[in-house]
Design a protein around this motif. Structure first.
Motif, PDB file in Angstrom:
ATOM      1  N   GLU A 220       0.842  -1.207   0.000  1.00  0.00           N
ATOM      2  CA  GLU A 220       0.000   0.000   0.000  1.00  0.00           C
ATOM      3  C   GLU A 220       0.876   1.256   0.000  1.00  0.00           C
ATOM      4  OE1 GLU A 220      -4.044   1.800   0.843  1.00  0.00           O
ATOM      5  OE2 GLU A 220      -3.451  -0.252   0.466  1.00  0.00           O
ATOM      6  N   PRO A 221       0.817   2.081  -1.033  1.00  0.00           N
ATOM      7  CA  PRO A 221       1.604   3.325  -1.027  1.00  0.00           C
ATOM      8  C   PRO A 221       1.110   4.275   0.061  1.00  0.00           C
ATOM      9  CG  PRO A 221       0.828   2.780  -3.249  1.00  0.00           C
ATOM     10  CD  PRO A 221       0.075   1.906  -2.293  1.00  0.00           C
TER      11      PRO A 221
ATOM     12  N   THR B  95      -9.232   0.333   0.581  1.00  0.00           N
ATOM     13  CA  THR B  95      -8.273  -0.747   0.794  1.00  0.00           C
ATOM     14  C   THR B  95      -7.995  -1.023   2.268  1.00  0.00           C
ATOM     15  OG1 THR B  95      -6.466   0.852   0.553  1.00  0.00           O
ATOM     16  CG2 THR B  95      -7.111  -0.388  -1.419  1.00  0.00           C
TER      17      THR B  95
ATOM     18  N   ARG C  74      -6.587   8.783  -0.488  1.00  0.00           N
ATOM     19  CA  ARG C  74      -7.894   8.120  -0.560  1.00  0.00           C
ATOM     20  C   ARG C  74      -8.657   8.225   0.757  1.00  0.00           C
ATOM     21  NH1 ARG C  74      -6.766   3.141  -1.075  1.00  0.00           N
ATOM     22  NH2 ARG C  74      -4.500   3.353  -1.188  1.00  0.00           N
TER      23      ARG C  74
ATOM     24  N   VAL D 156      -8.728   8.218  -7.034  1.00  0.00           N
ATOM     25  CA  VAL D 156      -7.892   7.273  -7.791  1.00  0.00           C
ATOM     26  C   VAL D 156      -6.406   7.459  -7.511  1.00  0.00           C
ATOM     27  CG1 VAL D 156      -9.600   6.974  -9.619  1.00  0.00           C
ATOM     28  CG2 VAL D 156      -7.832   8.731  -9.866  1.00  0.00           C
ATOM     29  N   GLU D 157      -6.068   8.380  -6.613  1.00  0.00           N
ATOM     30  CA  GLU D 157      -4.676   8.532  -6.193  1.00  0.00           C
ATOM     31  C   GLU D 157      -4.199   7.229  -5.540  1.00  0.00           C
ATOM     32  OE1 GLU D 157      -2.243  10.939  -6.165  1.00  0.00           O
ATOM     33  OE2 GLU D 157      -3.435  12.110  -7.587  1.00  0.00           O
ATOM     34  N   PRO D 158      -2.944   6.879  -5.733  1.00  0.00           N
ATOM     35  CA  PRO D 158      -2.461   5.600  -5.189  1.00  0.00           C
ATOM     36  C   PRO D 158      -2.247   5.588  -3.680  1.00  0.00           C
ATOM     37  CG  PRO D 158      -0.666   6.763  -6.279  1.00  0.00           C
ATOM     38  CD  PRO D 158      -1.920   7.542  -6.563  1.00  0.00           C
ATOM     39  N   THR D 159      -1.986   6.743  -3.074  1.00  0.00           N
ATOM     40  CA  THR D 159      -1.585   6.726  -1.668  1.00  0.00           C
ATOM     41  C   THR D 159      -2.777   6.584  -0.724  1.00  0.00           C
ATOM     42  OG1 THR D 159      -1.635   9.143  -1.513  1.00  0.00           O
ATOM     43  CG2 THR D 159       0.460   8.114  -2.099  1.00  0.00           C
ATOM     44  N   TYR D 160      -2.507   5.899   0.367  1.00  0.00           N
ATOM     45  CA  TYR D 160      -3.508   5.684   1.412  1.00  0.00           C
ATOM     46  C   TYR D 160      -4.096   7.003   1.907  1.00  0.00           C
ATOM     47  CZ  TYR D 160      -4.877   5.205   6.331  1.00  0.00           C
ATOM     48  OH  TYR D 160      -5.526   5.300   7.532  1.00  0.00           O
TER      49      TYR D 160
ATOM     50  N   ARG E  84     -11.797   1.443  -4.420  1.00  0.00           N
ATOM     51  CA  ARG E  84     -10.687   2.289  -3.988  1.00  0.00           C
ATOM     52  C   ARG E  84     -10.483   2.232  -2.470  1.00  0.00           C
ATOM     53  NH1 ARG E  84      -7.310   2.349  -7.114  1.00  0.00           N
ATOM     54  NH2 ARG E  84      -6.377   4.258  -6.258  1.00  0.00           N
TER      55      ARG E  84
END
Length: 221
Positions: free
Chosen positions: A34-35, A103, A71, A64-68, A101
């Motif tokens: 998880e970024p 997680t 989101r 849709v940003e990858p970082t925890y 999205r």
């Protein structure tokens, strides 16, 4: 903190708040893949509150940003918006439409009661049963966490609907799900102790120990 109307501005703000110490703390409770940026949760919520007025098109860029943290801000924004627009079907649909999205369990807990639960008050409750039947544990957690709204603000029918979902999920093998059932039951029992007692008489023997402990932690006497 200035105005944060865009997804890019939110991400920039989070990056400015990053610290190696916080990243180490965050990493301990995330999947290794998880970024993350490394921002303390209080600051994450402050950023979300400042960005409450973010329009949907920007929100969709943020989620849709990858970082925890980005989101988590996105789902916290839905929670803050739901405080102003109680029962919004649009916010509920937005949450459900972007559930992939989510997680982590805390993203569910942050938004599901106000965003989903409030929108489903007075029924129909089909969405909860659809989520409860999912193969994805976090969707099942949403099914069990959304009815927390019913324990404080719902009608007797709403509360009964929450107990129905708990009947399905209280024996779930996934800890994040059966613990959510226990949390719901504890709060529902404060609203209707007799209903909780009946539920436990029927199900406590087959509930995982952690869920049972959570369900009974508010029981007195």
């Amino acid at each position: 903190m200035g105005a944060l109307p865009t997804a890019g501005a939110v991400v920039d703000e989070l990056q400015s708040l990053a610290s190696a110490d916080e990243l180490a703390k965050v990493r301990r409770r995330l999947d290794p893949a998880e970024p993350a940026i490394g921002v303390r949760m209080r600051s994450v919520f402050d950023v979300a509150k400042a960005a409450t007025a973010m329009p949907l098109d920007e929100w969709e860029r943020l989620v849709v940003e990858p970082t925890y943290e980005a989101r988590m801000v996105a789902f916290s924004i839905l929670d803050f918006q739901a405080r102003k627009d109680v029962g919004s079907r649009v916010l509920c649909s937005t949450y459900l439409g972007h559930h992939d999205r989510i997680t982590t369990w805390d993203m569910v807990d942050r938004a599901a009661p106000r965003v989903v639960g409030a929108a489903l008050a007075a029924g129909p409750y089909d969405v909860l049963h659809e989520l409860a039947g999912s193969v994805e544990p976090l969707r099942r957690r949403s099914a069990m966490t959304a009815p927390l709204w019913f324990t404080r603000h719902g009608s007797p029918a709403d509360l009964a609907a929450g107990f129905d979902v708990a009947t399905i999920l209280c024996t779930d093998a996934e800890p994040s799900v059966h613990k959510a059932a226990g949390i719901f039951l504890a709060h529902a029992g404060q609203r209707d102790p007799a209903a909780l007692s009946r539920f436990l008489e029927q199900h406590s023997a087959v509930m995982p120990a952690a869920g049972r402990r959570l369900a009974t932690r508010k029981v007195t006497g």
